[in-house]
Motif scaffolding. Structure first.
Motif, mmCIF file in Angstrom:
data_model
loop_
_atom_site.group_PDB
_atom_site.id
_atom_site.type_symbol
_atom_site.label_atom_id
_atom_site.label_comp_id
_atom_site.label_asym_id
_atom_site.label_seq_id
_atom_site.Cartn_x
_atom_site.Cartn_y
_atom_site.Cartn_z
ATOM 1 N N ALA A 17 0.799 -1.371 -0.102
ATOM 2 C CA ALA A 17 -0.003 0.097 0.073
ATOM 3 C C ALA A 17 0.925 1.201 0.150
ATOM 4 O O ALA A 17 0.315 2.412 -0.016
ATOM 5 N N PHE A 18 1.933 1.022 0.006
ATOM 6 C CA PHE A 18 2.979 2.306 0.203
ATOM 7 C C PHE A 18 3.725 2.699 -0.921
ATOM 8 O O PHE A 18 3.539 4.446 -0.939
ATOM 9 N N PRO A 19 4.044 2.403 -2.014
ATOM 10 C CA PRO A 19 4.970 3.169 -2.970
ATOM 11 C C PRO A 19 4.004 4.370 -3.809
ATOM 12 O O PRO A 19 4.531 5.126 -3.847
ATOM 13 N N VAL A 20 2.895 3.878 -4.312
ATOM 14 C CA VAL A 20 1.928 4.965 -5.268
ATOM 15 C C VAL A 20 1.576 6.069 -4.077
ATOM 16 O O VAL A 20 1.931 6.959 -4.511
ATOM 17 N N ALA A 21 0.847 5.930 -3.226
ATOM 18 C CA ALA A 21 0.118 6.842 -2.343
ATOM 19 C C ALA A 21 1.298 7.769 -1.737
ATOM 20 O O ALA A 21 1.195 8.999 -1.897
ATOM 21 N N TYR A 22 2.140 7.112 -1.151
ATOM 22 C CA TYR A 22 3.156 7.892 -0.372
ATOM 23 C C TYR A 22 4.314 8.763 -1.616
ATOM 24 O O TYR A 22 4.631 9.818 -1.351
ATOM 25 N N GLY A 23 4.659 8.131 -2.564
ATOM 26 C CA GLY A 23 5.428 8.475 -3.545
ATOM 27 C C GLY A 23 4.870 9.636 -4.353
ATOM 28 O O GLY A 23 5.556 10.748 -4.261
ATOM 29 N N THR A 24 3.660 9.386 -4.434
ATOM 30 C CA THR A 24 2.664 10.641 -5.108
ATOM 31 C C THR A 24 2.810 11.733 -4.379
ATOM 32 O O THR A 24 3.128 12.891 -4.761
ATOM 33 N N SER A 25 2.370 11.641 -3.031
ATOM 34 C CA SER A 25 2.225 12.829 -2.132
ATOM 35 C C SER A 25 3.321 13.605 -1.678
ATOM 36 O O SER A 25 3.578 14.494 -1.816
ATOM 37 N N HIS A 26 4.632 12.593 -1.453
ATOM 38 C CA HIS A 26 5.796 13.287 -0.992
ATOM 39 C C HIS A 26 6.413 14.151 -2.087
ATOM 40 O O HIS A 26 6.786 15.306 -1.855
ATOM 41 N N ILE A 27 6.587 13.762 -3.440
ATOM 42 C CA ILE A 27 7.121 14.429 -4.447
ATOM 43 C C ILE A 27 6.411 15.641 -4.837
ATOM 44 O O ILE A 27 6.472 16.525 -4.933
#
Length: 324
Positions: free
Chosen positions: A119-129
């Protein structure tokens, strides 16, 4: 291997679970035994042929996975069989095995279970950058987050608070707003029963929001234009509402607003170093206990129709995950 298969452009009800040949190992690639896969709005578009990436059919959808390394291509020495990892794939995640380039693979700690990792890469990656690099969010600013209980929206709330912003969250019902509050939102707006522009002005004493994170589109985007400060910034993340807004340029001109288009997946090619640094910081924050990924529902691969319907019907909060 067992996999969810899309044979023609279709809806979730026409997907089947059956045996497929494992994908071939690519040069510079890693084969992963998939334990869990995140479900994303993009997956529902991809199977309909409405996404930027249009795979040759038949194919298995799925953009993010977690599992164990099975084998590495010649010359790949960052990982070894048995390593626990999360990874991004162009598609093919809803399967027992997946192959991706080594640069898309990240080791996970023993404290991160596979469902959380998927559940981590897409959601957190999108919001962080999106927040740090695209919106350039600063501590003390006011951030308006739409779809604040969804996958990317909830991580935007969480990361916005971590970056020092005051967060105003919008969602479509009180239960979703409660989730946003639990993840750090300072103020809540039920956009089905409240006027976003009016409430933002009330909350900010007439000033407006400095930055807007919008994965929803439609009427919500138009409300954002009227809810920002002079020189405000709006990040266009997606169109979960199903409506692509038409931007009235006169409002951009009068208010000096910047509207920023943002497709996170492209940054893996445009700036892989940025994505690498982003995940390094995110995984460090997770290890420090500063992030708490939220998975509301977990389904077996055979329940893919239910999982996708829950997501597209906007009945979930946080992430929905499939297990193999």
């Amino acid at each position: 291997m067992r996999a969810v298969v899309c044979k023609e452009w279709c809806g979730p009800e026409d997907l089947v679970v059956e045996e497929m040949p494992p994908p071939p190992l690519i040069v510079g690639g890693v084969r992963i035994a998939v334990k869990a896969a995140g479900v994303n709005f993009a997956d529902t578009l991809m199977i309909r042929g409405e996404y930027q990436v249009k795979p040759s059919r038949p194919f298995s959808p799925g953009l993010e996975i977690a599992g164990e390394v099975m084998e590495c291509a010649s010359g790949v020495d960052r990982f070894k069989p048995g390593d626990r990892v999360m990874a991004i794939v162009h598609y093919g995640g809803y399967a027992a095995e997946a192959v991706t380039a080594v640069d898309n693979v990240y080791e996970i700690s023993a404290s991160m279970d596979y469902v959380t990792a998927a559940a981590f890469p897409v959601a957190y990656g999108t919001s962080h950058i999106g927040l740090k690099e695209k919106l350039r969010l600063q501590s003390g600013e006011i951030l308006l987050v739409h779809g604040a209980a969804g996958g990317v929206g909830l991580t935007a709330v969480e990361l916005g608070k971590l970056l020092g912003a005051t967060v105003i969250a919008t969602a479509g019902n009180p239960d979703k707003l409660l989730v946003a509050k639990q993840w750090g939102a300072d103020y809540l707006i039920d956009y089905r029963n409240e006027d976003i522009r009016v409430r933002v002005k009330e909350i900010t004493d007439g000033r407006g929001a400095d930055a807007v994170y919008d994965p929803v589109g439609g009427n919500v985007f138009e409300a954002s234009l009227r809810s920002t400060v002079q020189r405000g910034r709006i990040l266009v993340v997606g169109f979960a509402s199903g409506e692509v807004p038409q931007i009235p340029a006169n409002i951009l001109l009068v208010k000096n607003i910047s509207v920023i288009g943002y497709y996170w997946g492209a940054h893996r090619t445009l700036d892989p170093g940025l994505v690498e640094r982003s995940f390094k910081e995110l995984l460090t924050w997770y290890g420090e206990g500063r992030l708490k990924p939220h998975v509301s529902s977990v389904f077996d691969l055979t329940e893919v129709e239910t999982a996708m319907a829950m997501l597209s019907g906007r009945k979930s909060t946080g992430k929905v995950v499939l297990t193999t």
